[in-house]
Design a protein around this motif. Sequence first.
Motif, PDB file in Angstrom:
ATOM      1  N   ALA A 155      -7.197 -12.805  -7.626  1.00 30.95           N
ATOM      2  CA  ALA A 155      -8.102 -13.527  -6.726  1.00 30.95           C
ATOM      3  C   ALA A 155      -7.842 -13.071  -5.302  1.00 30.95           C
ATOM      4  CB  ALA A 155      -7.844 -15.018  -6.856  1.00 30.95           C
ATOM      5  N   GLY A 156      -8.916 -12.940  -4.527  1.00 29.06           N
ATOM      6  CA  GLY A 156      -8.758 -12.543  -3.129  1.00 29.06           C
ATOM      7  C   GLY A 156      -8.691 -11.039  -2.929  1.00 29.06           C
ATOM      8  N   PHE A 157      -8.733 -10.240  -3.996  1.00 27.53           N
ATOM      9  CA  PHE A 157      -8.717  -8.786  -3.867  1.00 27.53           C
ATOM     10  C   PHE A 157     -10.112  -8.219  -4.111  1.00 27.53           C
ATOM     11  CE2 PHE A 157      -4.268  -7.118  -3.782  1.00 27.53           C
ATOM     12  CZ  PHE A 157      -3.662  -8.342  -3.569  1.00 27.53           C
ATOM     13  N   ALA A 196      -7.433  -1.528  -5.454  1.00 25.09           N
ATOM     14  CA  ALA A 196      -7.656  -2.963  -5.256  1.00 25.09           C
ATOM     15  C   ALA A 196      -6.920  -3.364  -3.985  1.00 25.09           C
ATOM     16  CB  ALA A 196      -7.108  -3.734  -6.441  1.00 25.09           C
ATOM     17  N   VAL A 197      -7.662  -3.949  -3.030  1.00 29.60           N
ATOM     18  CA  VAL A 197      -7.067  -4.279  -1.730  1.00 29.60           C
ATOM     19  C   VAL A 197      -7.349  -5.747  -1.420  1.00 29.60           C
ATOM     20  CG1 VAL A 197      -7.125  -3.770   0.740  1.00 29.60           C
ATOM     21  CG2 VAL A 197      -7.358  -1.917  -0.919  1.00 29.60           C
ATOM     22  N   ASP A 198      -6.374  -6.424  -0.840  1.00 29.33           N
ATOM     23  CA  ASP A 198      -6.552  -7.815  -0.430  1.00 29.33           C
ATOM     24  C   ASP A 198      -7.609  -7.865   0.662  1.00 29.33           C
ATOM     25  OD1 ASP A 198      -4.201 -10.462   0.055  1.00 29.33           O
ATOM     26  OD2 ASP A 198      -6.252 -10.374   0.771  1.00 29.33           O
ATOM     27  N   PHE A 218      -1.439  -4.164   5.359  1.00 27.55           N
ATOM     28  CA  PHE A 218      -2.112  -3.757   4.138  1.00 27.55           C
ATOM     29  C   PHE A 218      -1.468  -4.488   2.978  1.00 27.55           C
ATOM     30  CE2 PHE A 218      -4.370  -1.019   1.354  1.00 27.55           C
ATOM     31  CZ  PHE A 218      -3.557  -0.815   0.260  1.00 27.55           C
ATOM     32  N   SER A 219      -2.289  -4.775   1.974  1.00 24.46           N
ATOM     33  CA  SER A 219      -1.734  -5.289   0.723  1.00 24.46           C
ATOM     34  C   SER A 219      -2.632  -4.774  -0.379  1.00 24.46           C
ATOM     35  CB  SER A 219      -1.734  -6.806   0.742  1.00 24.46           C
ATOM     36  OG  SER A 219      -1.403  -7.266  -0.548  1.00 24.46           O
ATOM     37  N   GLY A 220      -2.093  -3.991  -1.311  1.00 23.65           N
ATOM     38  CA  GLY A 220      -2.953  -3.424  -2.348  1.00 23.65           C
ATOM     39  C   GLY A 220      -2.228  -3.239  -3.650  1.00 23.65           C
ATOM     40  N   ASN A 221      -3.005  -3.041  -4.717  1.00 24.03           N
ATOM     41  CA  ASN A 221      -2.454  -2.792  -6.047  1.00 24.03           C
ATOM     42  C   ASN A 221      -3.024  -1.493  -6.594  1.00 24.03           C
ATOM     43  OD1 ASN A 221      -1.436  -5.338  -5.717  1.00 24.03           O
ATOM     44  ND2 ASN A 221      -2.945  -6.324  -7.045  1.00 24.03           N
ATOM     45  N   CYS A 222      -2.251  -0.835  -7.425  1.00 23.38           N
ATOM     46  CA  CYS A 222      -2.766   0.365  -8.088  1.00 23.38           C
ATOM     47  C   CYS A 222      -3.451  -0.072  -9.375  1.00 23.38           C
ATOM     48  CB  CYS A 222      -1.619   1.326  -8.397  1.00 23.38           C
ATOM     49  SG  CYS A 222      -2.155   2.704  -9.419  1.00 23.38           S
ATOM     50  N   GLY A 228       1.678  -5.045  -5.214  1.00 24.09           N
ATOM     51  CA  GLY A 228       2.526  -5.406  -4.080  1.00 24.09           C
ATOM     52  C   GLY A 228       2.809  -4.291  -3.115  1.00 24.09           C
ATOM     53  N   PHE A 229       1.925  -3.281  -2.974  1.00 21.13           N
ATOM     54  CA  PHE A 229       2.156  -2.287  -1.922  1.00 21.13           C
ATOM     55  C   PHE A 229       1.883  -2.956  -0.591  1.00 21.13           C
ATOM     56  CE2 PHE A 229       2.903   1.372  -4.435  1.00 21.13           C
ATOM     57  CZ  PHE A 229       2.234   1.144  -5.624  1.00 21.13           C
ATOM     58  N   ARG A 230       2.881  -2.963   0.279  1.00 20.65           N
ATOM     59  CA  ARG A 230       2.728  -3.675   1.532  1.00 20.65           C
ATOM     60  C   ARG A 230       2.362  -2.719   2.680  1.00 20.65           C
ATOM     61  NH1 ARG A 230       2.054  -7.087  -0.804  1.00 20.65           N
ATOM     62  NH2 ARG A 230       3.142  -9.027  -1.302  1.00 20.65           N
TER      63      ARG A 230
END
Length: 1919
Positions: free
Chosen positions: A145-147, A165-167, A183-187, A194-196
């Motif tokens: 949620a939120g991405f 996928a990015v917040d 930045f906050s994203g997922n692969c 949790g890539f910050r």
Amino acid sequence: MGNSYAGQLKSARFEEALHNSIEASLRCSSVVPRPIFSQLYLDPDQPPFLPEGNYANVKPKVEELDKELVHRYTQNGSLDFSNNQTVNELEDEEEDEDMSDSSSPPIPYSQKPAPEGSCTTDGFCQAGKDLRLVSLCMEQIDIPAGFLLVGAKSPNLPEHILVCAVDKRFLPDDHGKNALLGFSGNCIGCGERGFRYFTEFSNHINLKLTTQPKKQKHLKYYLVRSSQGVLSKGPLICWKECRSRQSSAASHSAKPNSSVSPSMTPESGRANGYKSGFTQTAPLTLRTGDVANGNSSGGRNNVLSSTFSLPMPHSTSPSPGCFSVDQASMSSSGPPKKRHRGWSPGSPVPPVPGLVVPVPTIRPLARTEPLLSVPVPQSMLTGILQPQPIPAGETVIVPENLLNNSGIRPVILIGYGTLPYFYGNVGDIVVSPLLVNCYKIPQLEKKDLDLLGLTGSQLLSVENMILLTVQYLVRLGPDQIPLREEFEQIMLKAMQEFTLRERSLQMSGQCISVSPGQLPWLARLITSVSRDLVHVVVTQNSLAEGISETLRSLNEMKHQQRLPDYVVAICASKNRGNEFCVVVLGQYQSRALAESMLTTSEFLKEISYELITGKVSFLASHFKNTSLGDDLDKLLEKMQQQRGDNVVIPFNGNVNECVSSQEAAAMVSTQDLDLDIDTFQIYQPQLTVARKLLSQVCAIADSGNQSLDLGHFSKVDFIIIVPRSEVLVQQTLQRIRQSGVLVDLGLEENGTAYQKAEKYVVRLDNEIQTKFEVFMRRVKQNPYTLFVLVHDNAHIDLTSAISSSLSHGEPSHGLADRVINCREVTEAFNLLVLQPQQSRINSNNEVHWIQFDSMEEMSSEEKLYFGLNEYSQSLQWGIMSPLLRCDENFEKMVNTLLERYPRLHSMVIRCYLLIQQYSEALMALTTMASLRDHSTPETLSIMDDLITSPGKNKSGCGHMLIIRVPSVQLAMLARERLQEVRDKLGLQYRFEILLGNPASELTVAKHFVTRLKAWRGNEQEDWVPRTYQDLEGLPCIVILTGKDTLGETFPRSLKYCDLRLIDSSYLTRTALEQEVGLACCYVSKEAIRGSIVALDLSEKEHEKVNISENDSDELLIDLERPQSNSSVVTGTSGSIAENGVSSSSAADKSQKPPASLNFQNVAVSSVAEGTYPRFTAGETLKQECDSLGNQMASSTTSKLSSSSVARTFRWPSQSVKECKILRAALPRIVILSKAAYCLLGSQKSGHLPSSSSLLPHADVSWLSSLRPFLHKDMNGEEQSLYYRQWTTARQHHADYNNQSETASSRSYHPRRLLLTGPPQVGKTGSYLQFLRILFRMLIRLLEVDVYDEEEINTSNAYTKCIFSNDHWPDIEIFSKITFDLTVHDPKYGSVSPVYTEQLSRVKQEANKETKAEEPRKRETVSMMLTKYSAYNTFHHCEQCHQYMDINPVPQMTDSTLHAFTFSSSMLGEEIQLHFIIPKSKESHFVFSKQGKHLESMRLPLVSDKNLNMVKSPIFTPSSGRHEHGLLNLYHAMEGISHLHLLVVKEYEMPLYRKYWPNHIMLVLPGMFNNAGVGAARFLIKELSYHNLELERNRLEELGVKRQCVWPFIVVMDDSCVLWNIHSVQEQSSQSMEPGGTSKNVSLKNVLQHIEATPKIVHYAILGIQKWNSKLNSRGSQPPFSRCHVHDFILLNIDLTQNVQYDLNRYFCEDVDFNLRTNSSGLLICRFNNFSLMKKHIQVGGQKDFTIKPKIMVSESMAPILPLQYVCAPDSEHTLLAAPAQFLLEKFLQHATYKLFPKAIHNFKNPVLAIDCYLNIGPKVAICYISSRPHSINVNCEGVFFSGLLLYLCDSFVGADLLKKFKFLKGATLCVICQDRSSLRQTIVRLELEDEWQFRLRDEFQTANSIDDKPLYFLTGRHI
């Protein structure tokens, strides 16, 4: 470059920094070179950086940013706060892209090489998963949620888009605005989350960039799904406007994204906001969750998730929480991590980055936004706040250098409404949620509203709340800080006022609201009286304007300007209504509020950080000089040189007298004989409390839930767990040794007890595990030992094991939880735990220290407890030197220093000042009198007293001074500094300076140890003091350190407690009371005689203390009184020494060991009125006072005149003569900080001190801001319930998980107790006493009092008769023995003897009269119970658990009710009895085919031979003994099958059924509710005969002969407890004495033996004899006797069919029945080789009725005498409410001299009684004659009778029969009949008037009303 090197110090970098530091210090002219750690961690060139887990990607170079901002403002025009955009937004795109100055060089970017073995293919991530849109367009991709899914462009794959996928918070909105930095994203390929950092992410997805990775450049498109579900490229991401916004950097905001999250600031302390210039980048962390969840207690939460308690000292405040998905990175507690950007790891100096990135702004939330539930790994937090667009104008830029310019760090108290975002120099402000919950008025249930006197909880408008706040701030004094609890009371009072006004006006609350227009005017009106200390700022648009304005004016303030203490910013916005907050600017207030937000652990870490990093160096250099400006060290050196080798004389001389150091060391002091060293006394209050504990344990055992079976244990063992304090361990050991408890409990031998005491005391440190395992092994191996685990001072460590293992707290955190709440402890049923804890302890299991409510009670005590309340009240005594003092001069000095050093914690400043004060006072008193004016009078008088008192006598006794310094580092510094000053002044032999560190033992200089040994006189060579009490009389300063005071007891020579360091960081009730508890002690009554009126001991503060239990999770913290969990062993604070009892102040919850084997743990429910308390309080406690004797003689203290006491407390000076007076224990003098003094001293008459309203303990929080106040009449129990109801455990509290929706379902541990009491009140003594009396009680429970009375009337020799077999009688021989008519049972010692020929020869002497009025006390003896005993309802064990079937709520359906009707020839009517038959017992009965109707009770056959059963049904009539009757025959029957029926009256049936649900009940008809025991026996016999006939008929049909059915029943009393078998020993040649042995046997054994008697069916009754202690030693007795049997009989219902019990009888029914049976020619046999023990039961049974008048005229009537039980018919006599038969029998017992005067003492001429035996008093013999034909009667030829008794005679009695007997002249007659007519008929029928003379006035009736059917009788004289 990601984070791979974050937080790691490269050795090269460290060496370089070290080298630079050394070099700088060599070259540097300034005093203090920059410490190495600041260079490493605070290097301005390196951007400080938050650990990953912070959403805000903090970019480098704060200074650059600020320059940039200034530059932009000057370039672009003014900043317009209304719309928050810079005027000129158009700038070159490229410049925006790089965000760099045009002059800066391009940034070289070297990409970090990919990890080894990872995929580097374009379009794939490092895990080798495809990310290209073409491959994924048909895939279903799950995103959190939120991405959002966005497309990234790779320079190497221009034709492809990569899916990420990015917040969405880090992406711009439709207008290109509001993208969060970072930045906050997922692969979405491999799923890694949790890539910050975008850098990190771009590496992972293989973008292979040559320039700095930036999301603005490389995230290009939104991805959308078409209607067919295909993922395709959507609109461009609009970064453009956003970039220009960023350049203006005006309102970039970091929105809190998680409702609660741990403060992520690195632990090294830099977050505390004191660090110069770097904290700007640390966002303020608000415990938003606290605020959102209404949980805030003035910000004192250890950030919510206890998992990471990183201190955030000053900026611990509402902030965007940052939650990390990467657990590992969160829990690292290393130094702050550096983020290396743009330079290779090796390069020492990074190139100056050209980008200027605005600092993330911070937005505390005051209103709770809707929470979305998002799973957060491992952390307890689930709420995420929805990002919302920020309205323009809601940001506040914190000015640069605010703290430096103003010297103040403003505190912003969140009020009502939304706080703006803060950014810029955010480290210079603190946001506090202190009052936020006061404005969120909770919705309360109706009952709570009624309790508070409110109609609804929404009574106050925002305007009202604002005005109340302003008014409260105006009212605060200059040295007070706002307290949440105070303000909550004001709000509540205001709401109550409104409610009253509403009720009186009968209108809605709207009529009294303030309009928004009036608000500013009213607010300013209120502040007009504040002498400019409170300002109001009103703005129209947002709070941000008011706050910005306030901060700006603070920053630009001139030094001479006076600042207001508080600014109330009000925003009167039309859209959103009124909002407000308070900006605290007062120098003292802002600092105190900020510091009070830290927990104790946090501020101690902060202090240690300041010391380690050298931040205190400026302060230290300030104190290098004296107040006169001289260099202190040089001065001391000079004094030392002047003195040379001489030192001040150690004692018995002035301070100016010097001797050589050798001589000083050799001086020997005289012995001080008055030290009460080794006496351990237990005083009355301790005894009382020990008994309360014991009765609580009994209540647990009686509660019926099988958690504790006390009868199971024969021994008591214990272990005491104490906090980590070496002194406390030694003190507890000393108490155990002195009290002798180990020997008393039989645990150790007298000789070895001293050494072995150590295994009973365990410290809560790392070694506890092994010791505790040994203890638990003992618990498992000894099921018959009751173990008591005492958790002393249980309130000290309340951290739960789970939270502490994750936090980086001290390793000891949570140890108590791990030990006390581990599974083995909770399940061991022979382990009781005594302690306090969230309440896993049922509120019924709390034992509070007793209070004296009246002077009479107090007057019996030698000493009185002087606790916090008494200190508080002593301020009103008006004495010249008060006991509680505040050093005003010291406080002024502190305030000056606080202004000068705004970045240091105030405790550091206070400590340095205190050291200087004591040092200068020492110098002033010895060598430099000029310094006198620079020491405060308090300090000077204390030091003067300390160093002069040893000089006044030859023994060298003096006073102790405690200086409380919570920080260990500061304490070590203080000790070192003071020792140095002392030694250089030559005072090292005069007084000692000790460091009281809980972690280490006491170390006392050798010459002082010698002096202590001399005073004690008899110590061994190697003796050293181990406890503070061992220092009695030693002049010394103890610098007491440690986070908490742990309950150590101090000697009576303690005179001063210096608590000047305990200030606003101690804002909980426990903390304050615990600190003042150091001074609490018992004082001599004379010491407070003068002002004793002021002592209202009823509200002891201890009560308040322990109460802090929590409501929902019941925290059971004994707050103020430290509780000692189970071991009350040590006092929490204060010295109880005076009382001789050192007792601990810890409150203990006694967790009692649960009972063993099959019982689970002890359940404590309410105190049942069970047996145990009765035993203990009764007989056994007589010996319980071990040494109450030697209390202090009051004469020693009476020399203190009471008038002098009223004026001032004089600690007597110690000349030898007066040394004795010193022992008059006096209250200690306490010097407090201003903050503590205001809280403890502000006691208005009749109210509690303000401290009592504080939060009880830092580990709990208030449940609601609306709650009733504590009032002074609340006792301990009520306060405890209050805290349970209104507080709740915080997340890290050990009891946090013990919450449930309803209190009823909360799990209480059944075997856990809490003992609470104030500090030093004597808890240790009381729980040691408790162990002692518990052991005595267990022994007592294994014993039973049985009657031990020799048989009466035994002068008649037994009929000698030789039986061939000692086992069974031979019927041939036995039937030839004559029946012994004499009654031998000792219980019939005072009844009329039965006439026999032998009796006529006994001469009765008149002088042997005994008063019949006084019932004789029967002799009893105590016997140990055995495995064959019968038990009452208090016995619980595994074996008989099923038999007893104790369900806490027996299901009524488990048994069925059956009516059973039969006709009785005696009664001439049908009788209906009811059987209650449990399901498990139905096999004993026969039911009709339909299964509903009860037909008969099964009987065995005479020929049955089954060793596992007894044949006879057992009937036990019982009345009034549902608890105490011995109805549990399981053990007596050895567990075999048997049929046992309880015979009970109808009205008692529910009680018996409740206690004995698994027993068959035979319920007598209601008409017999008032009948005596005769009725029960009559009905048992009638029923049994009827049943015998039914069974004969039933079995006859099955072919069994009628005579083969077993005809016997057992009728047994409910007090038969044990059975014995006796065997006669042959007389040996040595001893001519006959003798025998006896052993205990089971009832089964006895019954089976008797049932095996040959030809048993020819006997009518068989019984056994009554036991007495002389049975074995008595002469040989025939094995069988033909005589009366009682209490326990086998009755042949077939033979005795025509012999009935008299159903009307109350007394002697068995004697009457035995005589009838014998006269019918039937055999009664008593087996003398068995005996029966009967228990002495004090309740129930056949007790007398209390005879009262039927109509009560008044309550206090004279007792009614037996002669009033009868009256003349139709007279006006008082009628009585008692059965007629009962009145008659009692009358006959006492009226012998009226009825049968000739028979008194005349056994030759007995009274003739026909067909009945009635007791007519012991002075008269009765000759029993049966009127039945062929009956066997005593030979009465030649006997002249002195009276005739005819009782309800039947038709067998005729005139002819009477004419056979001869009577003396003047003999008397008594004829008793049912009514007047039958009386007349009887007289006529028996022709009595022929020989007897009657008068009309000789007719009587029992004193009953006609309704109660009185009996009538007539008396007459023989003619």
